[in-house]
Design a protein around this motif. Structure first.
Motif, PDB file in Angstrom:
ATOM      1  N   SER A   1       2.482  -6.351   7.240  1.00 21.21           N
ATOM      2  CA  SER A   1       1.821  -4.862   6.600  1.00 21.21           C
ATOM      3  C   SER A   1       0.667  -5.017   6.363  1.00 21.21           C
ATOM      4  O   SER A   1       0.415  -4.484   5.206  1.00 21.21           O
ATOM      5  CB  SER A   1       2.811  -3.639   6.192  1.00 21.21           C
ATOM      6  OG  SER A   1       4.118  -3.291   6.828  1.00 21.21           O
ATOM      7  N   ARG A   2       0.180  -5.849   6.865  1.00 22.33           N
ATOM      8  CA  ARG A   2      -1.051  -6.410   6.158  1.00 22.33           C
ATOM      9  C   ARG A   2      -0.988  -6.587   4.340  1.00 22.33           C
ATOM     10  O   ARG A   2      -1.737  -6.982   4.002  1.00 22.33           O
ATOM     11  CB  ARG A   2      -2.332  -5.818   6.445  1.00 22.33           C
ATOM     12  CG  ARG A   2      -3.126  -6.013   6.995  1.00 22.33           C
ATOM     13  CD  ARG A   2      -3.688  -5.150   7.104  1.00 22.33           C
ATOM     14  NE  ARG A   2      -4.593  -5.092   8.659  1.00 22.33           N
ATOM     15  CZ  ARG A   2      -5.985  -4.421   8.887  1.00 22.33           C
ATOM     16  NH1 ARG A   2      -5.610  -3.456   8.325  1.00 22.33           N
ATOM     17  NH2 ARG A   2      -5.917  -4.320  10.252  1.00 22.33           N
ATOM     18  N   ARG A   3       0.503  -7.181   3.949  1.00 19.76           N
ATOM     19  CA  ARG A   3       0.472  -7.470   2.567  1.00 19.76           C
ATOM     20  C   ARG A   3       1.331  -9.252   2.956  1.00 19.76           C
ATOM     21  O   ARG A   3       2.159  -9.198   3.846  1.00 19.76           O
ATOM     22  CB  ARG A   3       1.794  -6.698   1.364  1.00 19.76           C
ATOM     23  CG  ARG A   3       1.395  -5.324   1.283  1.00 19.76           C
ATOM     24  CD  ARG A   3       2.150  -4.861   0.363  1.00 19.76           C
ATOM     25  NE  ARG A   3       1.698  -5.568  -0.494  1.00 19.76           N
ATOM     26  CZ  ARG A   3       0.935  -5.784  -1.982  1.00 19.76           C
ATOM     27  NH1 ARG A   3       0.604  -4.449  -1.582  1.00 19.76           N
ATOM     28  NH2 ARG A   3       0.989  -6.325  -3.017  1.00 19.76           N
ATOM     29  N   LYS A   4      -0.013  -9.880   1.671  1.00 18.32           N
ATOM     30  CA  LYS A   4       0.701 -11.043   2.143  1.00 18.32           C
ATOM     31  C   LYS A   4       1.128 -11.449   0.494  1.00 18.32           C
ATOM     32  O   LYS A   4       0.759 -11.313  -0.494  1.00 18.32           O
ATOM     33  CB  LYS A   4      -1.191 -11.861   2.156  1.00 18.32           C
ATOM     34  CG  LYS A   4      -1.540 -11.616   3.688  1.00 18.32           C
ATOM     35  CD  LYS A   4      -2.543 -12.617   3.589  1.00 18.32           C
ATOM     36  CE  LYS A   4      -3.721 -12.730   4.934  1.00 18.32           C
ATOM     37  NZ  LYS A   4      -3.808 -12.087   5.260  1.00 18.32           N
TER      38      LYS A   4
ATOM     39  N   VAL B   1       1.048  -6.667  10.496  1.00 19.81           N
ATOM     40  CA  VAL B   1       0.663  -8.078  11.002  1.00 19.81           C
ATOM     41  C   VAL B   1       1.466  -9.096  11.997  1.00 19.81           C
ATOM     42  O   VAL B   1       3.246  -9.264  11.508  1.00 19.81           O
ATOM     43  CB  VAL B   1       0.424  -9.019   8.640  1.00 19.81           C
ATOM     44  CG1 VAL B   1       0.404 -10.705   9.744  1.00 19.81           C
ATOM     45  CG2 VAL B   1      -0.780  -8.830   8.505  1.00 19.81           C
TER      46      VAL B   1
ATOM     47  N   SER C   1       4.675 -12.527   5.095  1.00 15.50           N
ATOM     48  CA  SER C   1       3.095 -11.099   5.188  1.00 15.50           C
ATOM     49  C   SER C   1       3.762 -10.375   6.350  1.00 15.50           C
ATOM     50  O   SER C   1       4.172 -10.234   7.545  1.00 15.50           O
ATOM     51  CB  SER C   1       2.117 -11.704   5.706  1.00 15.50           C
ATOM     52  OG  SER C   1       1.383 -13.402   4.878  1.00 15.50           O
TER      53      SER C   1
ATOM     54  N   ASP D   1      -1.582  -1.807   9.804  1.00 19.28           N
ATOM     55  CA  ASP D   1      -1.432  -2.607   8.457  1.00 19.28           C
ATOM     56  C   ASP D   1      -0.541  -3.938   9.199  1.00 19.28           C
ATOM     57  O   ASP D   1      -0.184  -4.563   8.146  1.00 19.28           O
ATOM     58  CB  ASP D   1      -0.658  -2.314   7.611  1.00 19.28           C
ATOM     59  CG  ASP D   1      -1.287  -0.744   7.346  1.00 19.28           C
ATOM     60  OD1 ASP D   1      -2.822  -0.857   7.227  1.00 19.28           O
ATOM     61  OD2 ASP D   1      -1.379  -0.109   6.625  1.00 19.28           O
TER      62      ASP D   1
END
Length: 637
Positions: free
Chosen positions: A451-454, A337, A449, A335
């Motif tokens: 761990s693929r959390r934006k 980024v 952003s 995950d």
């Protein structure tokens, strides 16, 4: 004895094999020839096919106790569940008002970073049930609580389970660990014992023994599962040896902590790199050099306590790969980024934006406020980084959660950024406003952003052309924010522009060419402002944000007002999924579609728990057990 020929480093393996066989026939000895008795492999748990190591290294598995014996224990636990539902970045949550929810730091893997790594994720935790929010195990294995829950929130050592090189680091008190981020603990919670073990685990001999179990000596990513670490030989650390290793680990942790104080999203953040010299004199270059010396000192101690000879050390050099040449390729997990390096001016301007909103404390850069002392390695993570404005302190600029791109306005963001830079005695770049309009949000989105959390916290809500932008501060967002935007910003601006349009219209034929251009421009601007106002008026009555939902869900209803195309697409897709019922665990879903969500709670226990509606859940009737028939004697009849 059996001869093994190692050809991992050869590109043309067929040619290399023929040459090696030819040398063997002539009685020659090569460095890639290994003679091992097959029964010697049984010294290693699982009989790993580690022909390239010395007998002394293999014997270490019988000469020393396994790592997870005595007072040390390594373990993993069940996953919390759907990451989008239960995981957030630490900066996008506020203390929850719900009695069945609190947010706890969670060590969920991460990139290679020995000794220190900021825990940037938090997980939804139910303090009443003492388990993850909504956790019920699996359909085939119902569980009240996750495995190893008794070790949660204790100080420990964690590591990413899948990176190129094994990289154990300190896990502060108060954290949850995971399968992707296993953890090791001292049964007596001794910080000195944990630090000494962290040093040992980062030593070249320990990594070599781990590599022996993995049967891996190439540069591909490895899986450092907890079972491998549990059975790795580890000498009992006592007395002066333990003290020396603990001190070296603490020095390494402290150096990496200081290096992280320039990262805006870190719990360690203090000031941007351009201002860091006002607090710390050491440079990144000297820190890296010091870290390499610490590593060398740890290795000397570790080689000695394992009793490894020079020949053993040569063999070990073929097992351990130096991650410093390729650590940038390590993945946080699937995950991740990856953050790109940021230029000094952008990070400085971003910090000034944070000061303008009252997030960061400019006084650290002027010396009016002294930098707090660094924490101890296992101290719980703070609710705010040292660089953030303390509770009760006067912010640089008072506001209601909205700033604006509007020259001359008292809440004009560009002017405030320039004032911050002037206050801290830094040269102001030529066109701050242009940078805010064109570059800032993309930069901010990328830096916030992980761990693929934006999870951007400064939201630009703009007119169609971007000619007018309201910068909304996510931490201050409430159900009244959109009304504030309309009443305090858009309507006054419309009144001002309307008056200018009327004045030019009244000139009639007397309008000069420049007046005519301005008249057309103002008319278009007025229409855009009307469209912005109408959109806000349409959204405001039903918009009830809840920070427990996280940034992406909370911003989704506002997607038409964002002009950054990639972010707008993310939000538009999120809104479509909300409409379809994919995120019915969110408060926003309950707000917009309460009947649908309540109906689902009757059949979905975890959903009912998430919304505090366990009373609606209907336990399904247990399926009747099938009767087992007896086999008749004498076979079939």
């Amino acid at each position: 004895m059996t001869l093994f020929i190692r050809l991992l480093a050869d590109q043309d393996k067929q040619k290399a094999l023929f040459a090696a066989v030819d040398s063997f026939r002539r009685g020659e000895t090569r460095s890639n020839f290994y003679e091992v008795a097959p029964e010697d492999f049984s010294d290693i748990p699982g009989s790993s096919f580690a022909y390239w190591v010395t007998k002394n290294i293999r014997n270490a598995f019988t000469a020393f106790p396994a790592f997870s014996t005595g007072r040390t224990n390594a373990c993993i636990t069940n996953p919390a569940g759907d990451d989008k539902r239960y995981i957030r970045t630490w900066w996008e949550i506020n203390p929850s008002l719900r009695p069945n929810l609190s947010w706890r730091p969670i060590a969920k893997g991460g990139s290679y970073s020995p000794f220190y790594y900021d825990v940037h994720l938090v997980v939804a935790w139910n303090p009443q049930r003492e388990t993850y929010l909504g956790f019920i195990g699996t359909e085939h294995r119902p569980l009240e609580k996750p495995a190893s829950v008794d070790f949660f929130f204790r100080p420990g050592i964690t590591w990413p389970s899948r990176t190129q090189e094994f990289g154990p680091r300190v896990m502060p008190s108060g954290c949850v660990f995971t399968g992707k981020g296993p953890a090791a603990f001292d049964l007596e919670n001794s910080a000195k014992h944990l630090l000494a073990n962290c040093a040992l685990m980062n030593s070249t001999p320990f990594k070599a023994l781990v590599g022996t179990r993995l049967n891996a000596a190439d540069s591909t990513a490895r899986s450092f599962e907890v079972g491998i670490i549990q059975k790795t030989p580890a000498p009992d650390l006592r007395g002066d040896v333990r003290d020396a290793l603990a001190q070296l680990a603490k020095e390494a942790w402290s150096l990496r902590y200081v290096m992280d104080t320039v990262e805006e999203t870190s719990h360690a953040f203090l000031l941007p790199a351009a201002l860091q010299a006002r607090v710390y004199e050491s440079s990144t270059l000297s820190a890296e050099l010091y870290l390499s010396r610490i590593q060398a000192d740890i290795d000397l101690i570790a080689f000695d306590i394992y009793g490894f000879t020079e020949r053993d050390r040569e063999a070990i050099s073929q097992i351990v790969i130096d991650a410093s040449d390729d650590a940038s390729n390590d993945k946080e997990d699937e995950d991740e980024v990856i953050s790109l390096p940021a230029d000094a001016e952008s990070t400085l301007l971003s910090w000034a934006v944070g000061c303008s909103f009252g997030r960061f404390d400019w006084r650290l850069a002027t010396g009016e406020r002294k930098a707090p002392s660094a924490p101890d390695p296992f101290d719980p993570l703070p609710a705010k980084s040292p660089g953030m404005l303390p509770e009760g302190a006067v912010p640089f600029h008072a506001h209601t959660g909205i700033l604006v791109d509007d020259p001359g306005h008292p809440h004009d963001l560009a002017r405030l950024v320039e004032e911050v830079l002037t206050r801290v005695d830094v040269a102001v770049p030529e066109d701050v406003r242009r940078w805010l309009q064109r570059d800032f949000f993309a930069f901010h989105l990328q830096r916030y952003s992980k761990s693929r959390r934006k999870a951007p916290i400064y939201w630009p809500l703009s007119t169609t052309s971007g000619s007018y932008t309201l910068w909304v501060y996510y931490p201050s967002l409430t159900s009244q924010t959109l009304y504030t935007a309309i009443n305090d910003f858009v309507e006054p601006k419309l009144k001002q522009v309307g008056a200018d349009v009327t004045a030019l219209r009244n000139k009639g034929a007397a309008r000069a060419r420049d007046d005519e251009k301005q008249f057309e421009s103002l008319q278009a601007f007025e229409l855009e402002l009307i469209e912005l106002r109408d959109t806000l008026l349409k959204l405001a009555p039903t918009y009830k944000p809840n920070h427990d939902d996280g940034v992406q869900i909370t911003a989704a209803p506002l997607w038409p007002l964002f002009r950054h195309k990639p972010w707008q697409k993310v939000l538009k897709d999120t809104w479509a999924k909300l409409e379809k019922g994919e995120y019915d665990w969110a408060h926003l879903a309950m707000n917009y579609w309460p009947e649908r969500v309540r109906e689902k709670c009757k059949a979905d226990k975890s959903l009912a728990i998430a919304h505090g509606l366990e009373n609606l859940y209907i336990e399904p009737e247990a399926a009747p057990k099938k009767a087992r028939g007896r086999k008749k004697a004498g076979g079939n009849e």
